[in-house]
Every structure is written in C-alpha cells, then in structure tokens.
Design a protein around this motif. Structure first.
Motif, PDB file in Angstrom:
ATOM      1  N   ARG A  66      15.842  -0.992 -14.461  1.00 14.07           N
ATOM      2  CA  ARG A  66      14.597  -1.585 -14.957  1.00 14.07           C
ATOM      3  C   ARG A  66      14.637  -1.733 -16.477  1.00 14.07           C
ATOM      4  NH1 ARG A  66       8.914   1.538 -13.825  1.00 14.07           N
ATOM      5  NH2 ARG A  66       7.521   0.179 -15.061  1.00 14.07           N
ATOM      6  N   ALA A  67      15.083  -0.693 -17.153  1.00 16.50           N
ATOM      7  CA  ALA A  67      15.197  -0.757 -18.615  1.00 16.50           C
ATOM      8  C   ALA A  67      16.187  -1.836 -19.034  1.00 16.50           C
ATOM      9  CB  ALA A  67      15.620   0.599 -19.169  1.00 16.50           C
ATOM     10  N   GLY A  68      17.296  -1.922 -18.326  1.00 16.60           N
ATOM     11  CA  GLY A  68      18.320  -2.899 -18.677  1.00 16.60           C
ATOM     12  C   GLY A  68      17.871  -4.331 -18.468  1.00 16.60           C
ATOM     13  N   VAL A  69      17.191  -4.592 -17.341  1.00 14.12           N
ATOM     14  CA  VAL A  69      16.738  -5.954 -17.065  1.00 14.12           C
ATOM     15  C   VAL A  69      15.667  -6.380 -18.061  1.00 14.12           C
ATOM     16  CG1 VAL A  69      15.618  -7.446 -15.373  1.00 14.12           C
ATOM     17  CG2 VAL A  69      17.346  -5.812 -14.618  1.00 14.12           C
ATOM     18  N   VAL A  70      14.734  -5.472 -18.373  1.00 17.69           N
ATOM     19  CA  VAL A  70      13.694  -5.800 -19.349  1.00 17.69           C
ATOM     20  C   VAL A  70      14.322  -6.112 -20.707  1.00 17.69           C
ATOM     21  CG1 VAL A  70      11.770  -4.829 -20.681  1.00 17.69           C
ATOM     22  CG2 VAL A  70      11.807  -4.608 -18.193  1.00 17.69           C
ATOM     23  N   SER A 112       0.852  -1.193   0.000  1.00 14.28           N
ATOM     24  CA  SER A 112       0.000   0.000   0.000  1.00 14.28           C
ATOM     25  C   SER A 112       0.892   1.250   0.000  1.00 14.28           C
ATOM     26  CB  SER A 112      -0.902   0.009   1.235  1.00 14.28           C
ATOM     27  OG  SER A 112      -1.750   1.137   1.224  1.00 14.28           O
ATOM     28  N   PRO A 113       1.192   1.790  -1.212  1.00 15.10           N
ATOM     29  CA  PRO A 113       0.707   1.381  -2.525  1.00 15.10           C
ATOM     30  C   PRO A 113       1.384   0.101  -3.014  1.00 15.10           C
ATOM     31  CG  PRO A 113       2.324   3.124  -2.759  1.00 15.10           C
ATOM     32  CD  PRO A 113       2.109   2.966  -1.286  1.00 15.10           C
ATOM     33  N   ALA A 114       0.717  -0.596  -3.951  1.00 14.98           N
ATOM     34  CA  ALA A 114       1.254  -1.839  -4.516  1.00 14.98           C
ATOM     35  C   ALA A 114       2.326  -1.498  -5.535  1.00 14.98           C
ATOM     36  CB  ALA A 114       0.134  -2.648  -5.156  1.00 14.98           C
ATOM     37  N   LEU A 115       3.590  -1.585  -5.115  1.00 10.24           N
ATOM     38  CA  LEU A 115       4.712  -1.205  -5.969  1.00 10.24           C
ATOM     39  C   LEU A 115       5.840  -2.211  -5.827  1.00 10.24           C
ATOM     40  CD1 LEU A 115       4.898   2.627  -5.161  1.00 10.24           C
ATOM     41  CD2 LEU A 115       3.992   1.601  -7.254  1.00 10.24           C
ATOM     42  N   GLU A 116       6.579  -2.410  -6.901  1.00 12.26           N
ATOM     43  CA  GLU A 116       7.779  -3.244  -6.903  1.00 12.26           C
ATOM     44  C   GLU A 116       8.982  -2.353  -7.179  1.00 12.26           C
ATOM     45  OE1 GLU A 116       8.670  -6.574  -6.767  1.00 12.26           O
ATOM     46  OE2 GLU A 116       6.691  -7.395  -6.284  1.00 12.26           O
ATOM     47  N   ALA A 117      10.041  -2.525  -6.400  1.00  9.32           N
ATOM     48  CA  ALA A 117      11.262  -1.753  -6.622  1.00  9.32           C
ATOM     49  C   ALA A 117      12.111  -2.349  -7.734  1.00  9.32           C
ATOM     50  CB  ALA A 117      12.074  -1.671  -5.337  1.00  9.32           C
ATOM     51  N   GLY A 118      12.057  -3.678  -7.897  1.00  8.11           N
ATOM     52  CA  GLY A 118      12.984  -4.323  -8.814  1.00  8.11           C
ATOM     53  C   GLY A 118      14.418  -4.192  -8.340  1.00  8.11           C
ATOM     54  N   GLY A 147       6.685  -8.386 -11.471  1.00  7.14           N
ATOM     55  CA  GLY A 147       8.086  -8.616 -11.795  1.00  7.14           C
ATOM     56  C   GLY A 147       8.472  -8.042 -13.149  1.00  7.14           C
ATOM     57  N   TYR A 148       9.748  -8.281 -13.512  1.00  2.59           N
ATOM     58  CA  TYR A 148      10.284  -7.724 -14.752  1.00  2.59           C
ATOM     59  C   TYR A 148       9.633  -8.336 -16.001  1.00  2.59           C
ATOM     60  CZ  TYR A 148      14.054  -5.274 -12.325  1.00  2.59           C
ATOM     61  OH  TYR A 148      14.776  -4.413 -11.537  1.00  2.59           O
ATOM     62  N   ARG A 149       9.268  -9.607 -15.952  1.00  3.72           N
ATOM     63  CA  ARG A 149       8.640 -10.214 -17.131  1.00  3.72           C
ATOM     64  C   ARG A 149       7.286  -9.569 -17.404  1.00  3.72           C
ATOM     65  NH1 ARG A 149      11.787 -14.448 -18.551  1.00  3.72           N
ATOM     66  NH2 ARG A 149      13.093 -15.341 -16.893  1.00  3.72           N
ATOM     67  N   ARG A 150       6.514  -9.335 -16.358  1.00  4.16           N
ATOM     68  CA  ARG A 150       5.240  -8.638 -16.512  1.00  4.16           C
ATOM     69  C   ARG A 150       5.483  -7.212 -17.012  1.00  4.16           C
ATOM     70  NH1 ARG A 150       0.418  -9.931 -17.747  1.00  4.16           N
ATOM     71  NH2 ARG A 150       0.639  -8.166 -19.155  1.00  4.16           N
ATOM     72  N   ASP A 151       6.564  -6.610 -16.537  1.00  9.51           N
ATOM     73  CA  ASP A 151       6.892  -5.244 -16.943  1.00  9.51           C
ATOM     74  C   ASP A 151       7.160  -5.165 -18.448  1.00  9.51           C
ATOM     75  OD1 ASP A 151       7.183  -2.580 -16.156  1.00  9.51           O
ATOM     76  OD2 ASP A 151       9.340  -2.768 -15.862  1.00  9.51           O
ATOM     77  N   ALA A 152       7.847  -6.170 -18.998  1.00 10.08           N
ATOM     78  CA  ALA A 152       8.111  -6.185 -20.439  1.00 10.08           C
ATOM     79  C   ALA A 152       6.815  -6.234 -21.231  1.00 10.08           C
ATOM     80  CB  ALA A 152       9.001  -7.377 -20.789  1.00 10.08           C
ATOM     81  N   LEU A 153       5.880  -7.061 -20.782  1.00 16.35           N
ATOM     82  CA  LEU A 153       4.593  -7.166 -21.470  1.00 16.35           C
ATOM     83  C   LEU A 153       3.790  -5.872 -21.340  1.00 16.35           C
ATOM     84  CD1 LEU A 153       3.632 -10.770 -20.355  1.00 16.35           C
ATOM     85  CD2 LEU A 153       4.451 -10.065 -22.609  1.00 16.35           C
ATOM     86  N   ASP A 154       3.815  -5.279 -20.145  1.00 15.00           N
ATOM     87  CA  ASP A 154       3.094  -4.017 -19.942  1.00 15.00           C
ATOM     88  C   ASP A 154       3.679  -2.899 -20.799  1.00 15.00           C
ATOM     89  OD1 ASP A 154       1.452  -5.282 -18.154  1.00 15.00           O
ATOM     90  OD2 ASP A 154       2.433  -4.484 -16.360  1.00 15.00           O
ATOM     91  N   ARG A 177      29.859 -11.151 -10.349  1.00 16.22           N
ATOM     92  CA  ARG A 177      29.927 -10.365 -11.575  1.00 16.22           C
ATOM     93  C   ARG A 177      28.626 -10.611 -12.331  1.00 16.22           C
ATOM     94  NH1 ARG A 177      34.476  -7.433 -13.876  1.00 16.22           N
ATOM     95  NH2 ARG A 177      33.628  -6.459 -15.754  1.00 16.22           N
ATOM     96  N   ASP A 178      27.878  -9.539 -12.619  1.00 16.99           N
ATOM     97  CA  ASP A 178      26.555  -9.679 -13.216  1.00 16.99           C
ATOM     98  C   ASP A 178      26.421  -9.065 -14.599  1.00 16.99           C
ATOM     99  OD1 ASP A 178      25.515 -11.009 -10.981  1.00 16.99           O
ATOM    100  OD2 ASP A 178      25.094  -9.125  -9.955  1.00 16.99           O
ATOM    101  N   ASP A 179      27.412  -8.311 -15.040  1.00 19.49           N
ATOM    102  CA  ASP A 179      27.282  -7.632 -16.332  1.00 19.49           C
ATOM    103  C   ASP A 179      28.670  -7.256 -16.844  1.00 19.49           C
ATOM    104  OD1 ASP A 179      25.979  -6.609 -18.523  1.00 19.49           O
ATOM    105  OD2 ASP A 179      24.771  -5.163 -17.412  1.00 19.49           O
ATOM    106  N   ASP A 180      28.730  -6.880 -18.147  1.00 16.01           N
ATOM    107  CA  ASP A 180      30.001  -6.511 -18.776  1.00 16.01           C
ATOM    108  C   ASP A 180      31.080  -7.538 -18.431  1.00 16.01           C
ATOM    109  OD1 ASP A 180      28.852  -4.312 -19.933  1.00 16.01           O
ATOM    110  OD2 ASP A 180      29.522  -2.921 -18.385  1.00 16.01           O
TER     111      ASP A 180
END
Length: 439
Positions: free
Chosen positions: A347-351, A102-108, A384-391, A248-251
């Motif tokens: 968020r943009a990068g993960v999507v 409340s509010p219903a939010l995801e930080a990612g 989650g991020y997968r739902r975010d891509a579809l949205d 190590r997660d990227d590059d």
C-alpha cells in the motif's frame, strides 16, 4: 464460443519499460493492466505496438469476482470498453476477492477465495454475470497466496475444474503462482496441472519472486527462477499453450535481461512434449469437458444466504489483515501477520508511485514510509489507492504534520490541487495563521 487466437510469447506492458518493449525482438503480444489505461487516450508506445500487429490483452485486477458482492456494472462496462478499444481477443481477471462491504474495506491486493461449495456457487454466479456483460471471452487466473483458509472442501484442481465445467470460462494459469502456493501452502503444482481441464487454457503467466524465512513472495520484481521454469516445462509436457507471458512490475532490469528471460521462456515452450497439439489454436474452438455445459442454475432463496456467509468469512479475514481485528479461528496467526505487513508495505509503495511528490514533501523515502505505515495502522483503505493518497495527506495535515511549515504548505497545496475543495478546518486555521504571520 469463439475460437481462441494463438498469441505466442509476450510481456506485460508497463510505462516504465515501454521503450524497451518496443525494441524486444520477436515479441508476439503484450498484456496491459486494464485499470491503468484510458480507452480514449491510449499511450503512444502501445498504439505503435498495435500498428505493428502486436496483440494487446487487458488484464483486470480490481473486479473481485470471488467476492460476496455481485460484480460492479461500472467496472464490467469499463473492462469491456478497454477490450474493444484495444481490439483484444479476450479479457482476463483473477479468482480472488479484493474488498468487502461489511465491513467496507479494500485489500488493495488479490486475496484467496475459500474453496468451499458456498464460495464456488457465488464465484460461478459472478462469472456468469461478467460473461454476459463482456463483449469478448473471459479467462480467470489462479492467484498466489500467503495464507490458507481452514476447513476447505475442495482442492485447487477440483475448484478450478468445477468452475470451468459450470461456466465455460477459460483459465489463465500462472505457473509462478503454482510455485508460490507449493512453498506457502504445501500444494503440489503438478497435481493441479493433472487435475484441471487444460483444454480450457487461454494462456500462461510466468514471473519472478523471492523466498524469505520460508515464505515465497510473488514480487514480480525479481528474475524468473529455474523452479518456475520447471513448472512451465511440466505444463508444456501436457499441452502447448496458445500464449505465454512474462510479468514484471517493479525493479525493472536492463532490456537485455528482459530479452534473455523471454528467450528462456521460448526455449521451454518450444520443446516438444508428449502432449502434442496446441490449445485453442486458430480455427480450433474451445470445448468444455465432455458431458458438461455451462451452469445456468436459477436464482434460489439460498443464494443470498450463501453470499452472506461468504461475505462474513471474507470480512473477518480482511479486517484482521488491514484493520487490526482479531485473526479468525483456524488461521495461522503468524502467516496472517506476514500477509498484513506485506499489504501495508504494498500500500505504501503503490501510493508513493501514484503520488511521487509525497516522499519528497516528507523528506525522503524513509520518513515517508514511517509516516504512511503509522497512518495505515489506524486507517484501513476503504476506496482505491488514489483516494488513499489523499486521505493520507489529510491525515497528516489535520495533525499539523509535517512539522516543517514549508513542507506543510507544500502538502496543503498538493492536497487542495487534487481534491478541489477547501482543506479540513484545522488546516484552514493553520493557513490563516501563516498568512497573518507573513503580513
């Protein structure tokens, strides 16, 4: 409590470097992001490592034990299932909140828990719920943060110590996060090491980052700097950790660079310091500090009120970070802005990673990012991020975007293939128009 197995020196397993990880000399163990694997369909390179005797530890990122809500039973069951499938000696997660109801939010993203008595009580109860549900011991990681909560009642050392004393949970100490918080929040990493019960140490994380405009970004995409190895050395002077892991997660660099970073870590860990004995070596049971015991305080009417207060505080901060709400009183507005931009960029990068077709459909990385960040400003993530891509795709199509008809057709097909439903009404009208024109 079961004794903690000796782990040695390892690396975070990622699909992008799976082949390189298999070839790394002297690798003792790996850690895998729990949410990224399916117990019934483990990746072949991970199975081969297990067959060689390399231990695998699942590392959760979405449980949100520091949040105001009780842990999700489904997420706990999934974590336990992964631990059993991997034959893991323990499960690790974070001292963080990742969503609000409340509010219903995801930080990612992992966000810091306010170090107050209320927040500690909520965290301890959540940890006990998790411990009862999981089939193996739990260890929790200290996180890095860009922002500081106003009016905190406990230091980091006090907060972690009380958490261990009240729950018996183990600690996963990330020395890169200690350095990050030194730069961003003015916290002395050595004072934290002096204050916490290192007999509760499960293992250690080491990672790289970068400083920009006086802010340290814990990127996991840069080489491990000397200042982070210095913090590892200070920890080693106090105790010999059962395990140390490179993240190590990227590059991702060349295999030789990964091997070099692991060698540097081994060199630090191998130094003999005055602390002497290893923590939780095989056969040595974990022990709580003398005179303490897991807190089994009964549920009281004050519990729900504490959760409500913590939830209100966390909701206000998260709304400011991802939904454009007013920054709560007492926070550094500039830092909240830095964190908000970092969350949107992540968020943009993960999507883009989860849906790599989207940048291609939209004409490249630059137009994709411009479109996504515009969407993110008005549409905070609620799942989650997968739902975010579809949205995101639906958001574009409802607005008759992208402008190129061929790109719109590709995006419509992409969206339909994944949603398995009819597209939004305006898209139906647009598709019928295209069919009519083609006829």
């Amino acid at each position: 409590m079961k004794s903690m197995a000796h782990l040695g020196v390892g690396i975070g397993w990622r699909p992008e470097i799976a082949d390189a990880v298999e070839r790394l000399p002297g690798l003792d163990w790996v850690e895998v992001v729990a949410e990224n694997i399916c117990p019934g369909h483990l990746p072949a390179p991970l199975l081969r490592l297990r067959e060689r005797g390399v231990r695998v530890v699942p590392h959760g990122v979405s449980l949100g034990l520091g949040g105001a809500e009780r842990p999700d039973a489904g997420k706990l069951a999934a974590l336990g299932e992964r631990a059993l499938a991997l034959g893991a000696p323990l499960i690790t997660e974070h001292i963080a909140f990742v969503r609000t109801s409340s509010p219903a939010l995801e930080a990612g993203h992992l966000l810091p828990v306010r170090r107050t008595r209320d927040a500690l009580d909520v965290l301890c109860e959540n940890v006990r719920i998790a411990q009862e549900a999981l089939p193996v011991p739990l260890a929790l990681e200290n996180i890095a943060a860009l922002v500081s909560w106003p009016g905190e009642e406990l230091t980091e050392g006090q907060f972690l110590t009380e958490l261990v004393e009240r729950t018996g949970v183990r600690l996963l100490i990330d020395v890169a996060n200690l350095h990050t918080n030194r730069v961003n929040r003015g916290e002395d990493p050595f004072a934290v090491l002096d204050a916490i019960p290192l007999e509760a140490l499960a293992y250690v994380h080491v990672a790289g980052g970068v400083e920009r405009d006086g802010v340290w970004h814990d990127t996991h995409a840069h080489p491990v700097p000397a200042v982070v190895l210095d913090v590892l050395a200070e920890l080693r002077r106090r105790v010999a950790p059962a395990g140390v892991l490179l993240e190590r997660d990227d590059d991702f660099p060349a295999e030789s660079e990964l091997a070099g970073e692991l060698a540097a870590i081994r060199a630090v860990v191998g130094r003999v310091g005055p602390a002497g004995p290893a923590v939780d070596s095989p056969g040595r049971p974990f022990a709580l500090p003398r005179g303490s015991a897991p807190d089994a305080a009964p549920h009281t009417p004050e519990g729900p009120r504490k959760r409500a207060r913590v939830g209100e505080e966390q909701g206000a901060l998260l709304a400011a970070l991802v939904a454009g709400a007013e920054v709560p009183e007492g926070f550094d507005r500039e830092r909240v802005g830095v964190q908000a931009r970092a969350l949107a960029a992540k968020r943009a990068g993960v999507v883009a990673k989860l849906a790599p077709e989207l940048p291609g459909i939209l004409g490249g990385e630059a137009p994709y990012r411009e479109a996504f960040l515009g969407y993110a400003r008005s549409r905070p993530m609620t799942a989650g991020y997968r739902r975010d891509a579809l949205d995101f795709a639906e958001h574009l199509l409802i607005r008759d975007l992208p402008a190129d008809p061929a790109a719109r057709r590709r995006l419509t097909t992409w969206w339909q293939d994944r949603v398995g439903a009819r597209p939004p009404r305006r898209i139906v009208r647009w598709a019928r128009t295209l069919v009519g024109r083609a006829a």
